[in-house]
Design a protein around this motif. Structure first.
Motif, PDB file in Angstrom:
ATOM      1  N   THR A 288     110.597 -43.040 -68.108  1.00 36.64           N
ATOM      2  CA  THR A 288     111.751 -43.798 -68.627  1.00 36.64           C
ATOM      3  C   THR A 288     111.396 -45.192 -69.136  1.00 36.64           C
ATOM      4  N   VAL A 289     110.582 -45.935 -68.393  1.00 41.55           N
ATOM      5  CA  VAL A 289     110.330 -47.340 -68.744  1.00 41.55           C
ATOM      6  C   VAL A 289     109.736 -47.505 -70.134  1.00 41.55           C
ATOM      7  N   PRO A 290     108.769 -46.665 -70.584  1.00 41.75           N
ATOM      8  CA  PRO A 290     108.249 -46.837 -71.945  1.00 41.75           C
ATOM      9  C   PRO A 290     109.326 -46.714 -73.014  1.00 41.75           C
ATOM     10  N   PHE A 291     110.384 -45.915 -72.741  1.00 39.79           N
ATOM     11  CA  PHE A 291     111.479 -45.769 -73.701  1.00 39.79           C
ATOM     12  C   PHE A 291     112.417 -46.976 -73.657  1.00 39.79           C
ATOM     13  N   TYR A 292     112.589 -47.573 -72.481  1.00 41.15           N
ATOM     14  CA  TYR A 292     113.437 -48.760 -72.382  1.00 41.15           C
ATOM     15  C   TYR A 292     112.897 -49.899 -73.250  1.00 41.15           C
TER      16      TYR A 292
END
Length: 559
Positions: A288-292
């Motif tokens: 998730t974090v890379p997309f945020y």
């Protein structure tokens, strides 16, 4: 902002693509610096409006400058434009991949150039990049003693090749090369192949830097979010990851549960388990974090002028200084843990020599990489006769910084109870997310990388779109497609290959092959041959340097 709408001087007529990469030109040889100079608009970060780049007054002055320059050939310096037809000095920003952007101020009174101390600091500041985070890992891959020797040898070799880059212009006879950059020299000797290959390898270094930054930003954002969540919810956790006990805890994340390869915190909270599991699900290091990050960074990449972010270049220096402080304090608390054995490993220590040593040389190629913009940095040195000395001092300080951080982290890593093999490619990962000093370091680096990333994206746009379309901002569609492609590559690597050491050594060995090893050596040999001064010893030495660069690249894919 007022600075962002400052009119910029551009050339009248001519093809922008004829100029080299990073072609920021002005004449450093004159005592009176208000001489005709050319700044390619696609290489300035404060270009806001591609349809109206200059005022009418600046355009008129530029035409008059070109009129004076047409009165004689480039090699004849008898006729120069007088001061009253020259525009005021501009502010120029220069960037080196994986370093930081900084500003070169042109002269204000005809004499005010940079002192040697300022020049040395700028080179140090530009070279110090994310490679410093992988230096302990690189020393572990090579072995402690071998790692020290390789840092010294690679620093000396890349310094010599950088010296050859600086001297390459002066070896071209009968042509005024005072305004040339190294890609211009490559074009002179190798034609369009030299120009486009320079573009290719420069793009490799830029895109590689952006991928590394995305992986690191994902890492820092993930750990920062974990720290804040645990602090706000007053969660006491017990690490499942093996590590030391006490206030200066060091962990070995590589031995964590394979179902949790850094995605989950590997911790059992003392509060509501459902809430914690929900947080773990939506705050995943790879899922998730890379997309945020896309929500924050992609809009910044599409700005026409990222000049605002160049103002934060001081953060790069602050981050490095803080990392040195963190390493010093951690070492003071942990002490040294060393055992010397040349070829055999044991449970806790690695041998002094390891066959994986080319992985360190790949990292070091990028760590000492400044060859594509060193001429620009030295042009504004007040005392041009000190260029070689100042460059050597800067390289010495960079090598000393890498040695200091790499050796202290390696030596202080607590073995036993942990093995030196536990040293991560980003040494901050060896400290848990609730370590306050590591949290501050990650926060510093996260903010710095978010401000530097648009500058990297702008330079990638300049070098690719500027050469292909002759316009750095042909349309919002072209820019958006390029930025989405680069961001997509960063997200993909953050998900499937979040190993910054591997990315650094691949990109370093690739772009270093051209800019560090091959072109400087070939150009030097060709120039000596043309002047009838090439000797067998010089030929053998520089062919050997080229072979080393090629072997360095091949070895990255074999290990």
């Amino acid at each position: 902002m007022e600075e962002d709408i400052k009119p910029l001087l551009i050339p009248v007529g001519g093809d922008e693509s004829d100029y080299g990469i990073m072609n920021i030109q002005f004449d450093p040889a004159d005592l009176k610096c208000k001489r005709p100079f050319h700044v390619e608009p696609s290489n300035i970060v404060s270009v806001n409006d591609d349809t109206q780049r200059v005022t009418d007054e600046a355009s008129a002055m530029n035409k008059r400058i070109h009129y004076y320059s047409k009165l004689t050939s480039r090699s004849d310096r008898a006729l120069i434009a007088p001061d009253h037809v020259l525009p005021a000095p501009e502010e120029i920003y220069v960037y080196s991949p994986l370093g930081t952007a900084f500003k070169i101020d042109d002269c204000t009174d005809g004499y005010g150039k940079n002192s040697s101390i300022v020049t040395i600091f700028m080179i140090w500041n530009t070279m110090m990049g994310t490679s410093i985070l992988s230096m302990p890992w690189g020393i572990k891959q090579a072995g402690f003693t071998t790692g020290i020797c390789l840092i010294l040898l690679m620093g000396s070799l890349t310094l010599y090749c950088c010296y050859r880059v600086v001297k390459s212009r002066t070896m071209i006879p009968l042509i005024d090369t005072s305004n040339w950059e190294f890609p211009d020299v490559c074009k002179y000797y190798f034609g369009s192949f030299g120009q486009w290959s320079s573009l290719l390898f420069s793009m490799v270094s830029l895109v590689g830097a952006m991928v590394i930054y995305w992986v690191l930003m994902s890492n820092f954002l993930f750990n920062t979010g974990k720290f804040i969540y645990n602090y706000v919810h007053d969660i006491n956790v017990t690490d499942l990851v093996p590590g030391t006990n006490g206030s200066n805890r060091v962990i070995c994340p590589g031995t964590a549960n394979e179902d949790q390869p850094g995605n989950k915190s590997g911790m059992f909270p003392s509060v509501n388990n459902t809430s914690f599991e929900l947080f773990e699900e939506w705050w995943s290091k790879s899922r998730t974090v890379p997309f945020y990050l896309i929500v924050v960074v992609l809009p910044l990449l599409n700005l026409k002028s990222p000049s605002f972010f160049a103002k934060f270049n001081i953060l790069g220096t602050v981050s490095v200084v803080y990392l040195v402080f963190l390493v010093t304090l951690k070492t003071a608390h942990l002490g040294f843990h060393l055992e010397f054995n040349w070829f055999t490993a044991n449970e806790f220590f690695v041998p002094e020599f390891r066959i994986q040593f080319p992985q360190l040389t790949g990292v070091l190629t990028l760590a000492f990489f400044i060859h594509n913009c060193v001429i620009t940095l030295l042009k504004n040195n007040k005392n041009q006769e000190n260029n070689v000395r100042d460059l050597s001092i800067a390289y010495f300080l960079v090598g000393l910084t890498y040695l200091y951080v790499g050796l202290l982290i390696f030596a202080a890593f607590p073995s036993p109870p942990l093995s030196k093999e536990c040293i991560e490619q980003n040494f901050l990962d060896n400290f848990p997310s609730d370590d306050i000093m590591s949290f501050v370091a990650r926060l510093f680096l996260l903010f710095q990388m978010i401000t530097v990333y648009p500058l990297l994206g702008y330079l990638a746009r300049v070098q690719l779109l500027g050469h292909v379309f002759g316009n750095v901002y042909p349309s919002i569609f072209h820019v958006l497609v390029l930025n989405i492609a680069i961001v997509g590559l960063g997200v993909t690597m953050a998900i499937f290959y979040p190993n910054i050491g591997g990315i650094i050594r691949y990109s370093g060995a690739t772009c270093g092959l051209a800019f560090v090893f091959v072109y400087p050596s070939l150009i030097y040999m060709i120039s000596l041959h043309q002047s009838g001064q090439l000797t067998w010893s010089t030929l053998i030495v520089h062919i050997f340097i080229i072979i080393l660069g090629l072997a360095n690249l091949i070895a990255q894919f074999l290990l």
